[in-house]
Design an enzyme around this catalytic site. Structure first.
Site: not given
Length: 144
Positions: A64-65, A33, A134, A62
């Site tokens: 991801n930042t 990230h 997270h 699907e």
């Protein structure tokens, strides 16, 4: 491309060696990230080079930042630069992020193709022992 990858690996090694007690979850968070030089057009290359997939599979993730900031700035959200947000911690300030969304559903590595979108948003992360572990979501924030 090789120079960029070498620089990324050197940066990652430097961050990890700063504190040998840093958890594997924090290291994974960094790898998945944080990318200060990320752009919306680089999703495919960066996700492929970092081997980002769904957990324990070869399936394409699907969404991801990537957060365009340093590890120290992101880590500060777990302290004075963040506030409680349910079980997460929300940043007090907005961040430049790039959200990569899978274009070819059901694809498997290495055929993942992504559409990137640059945004400026506050972010919500999960912190453990003062470290982000997270990425939960980006948050549209309207000042009143």
């Amino acid at each position: 491309m090789r120079i960029q990858l070498a620089c990324l690996l050197l940066l990652f090694a430097t961050v990890c060696s700063q504190d040998a007690s840093v958890s594997p979850r924090y290291r994974k968070f960094i790898e998945q990230h944080i990318s200060g030089q990320m752009s919306a057009t680089r999703c495919d290359d960066v996700i492929r080079s970092r081997s980002i997939t769904k957990t324990n599979s070869n399936e394409c993730k699907e969404t991801n930042t990537f957060i365009r900031a340093t590890t120290n700035i992101i880590k500060s959200i777990c302290g004075q630069a963040g506030e409680p947000y349910g079980e997460m911690t929300k940043s007090l300030q907005p961040f430049d992020i790039v959200v990569c969304t899978l274009k070819n559903q059901q694809a498997r590595k290495p055929k993942c193709q992504y559409r990137g979108q640059a945004r400026t948003r506050r972010i919500a992360i999960k912190c453990e022992q003062g470290f982000p572990v997270h990425f939960d979501r980006d948050i549209i924030h309207f000042d009143n």
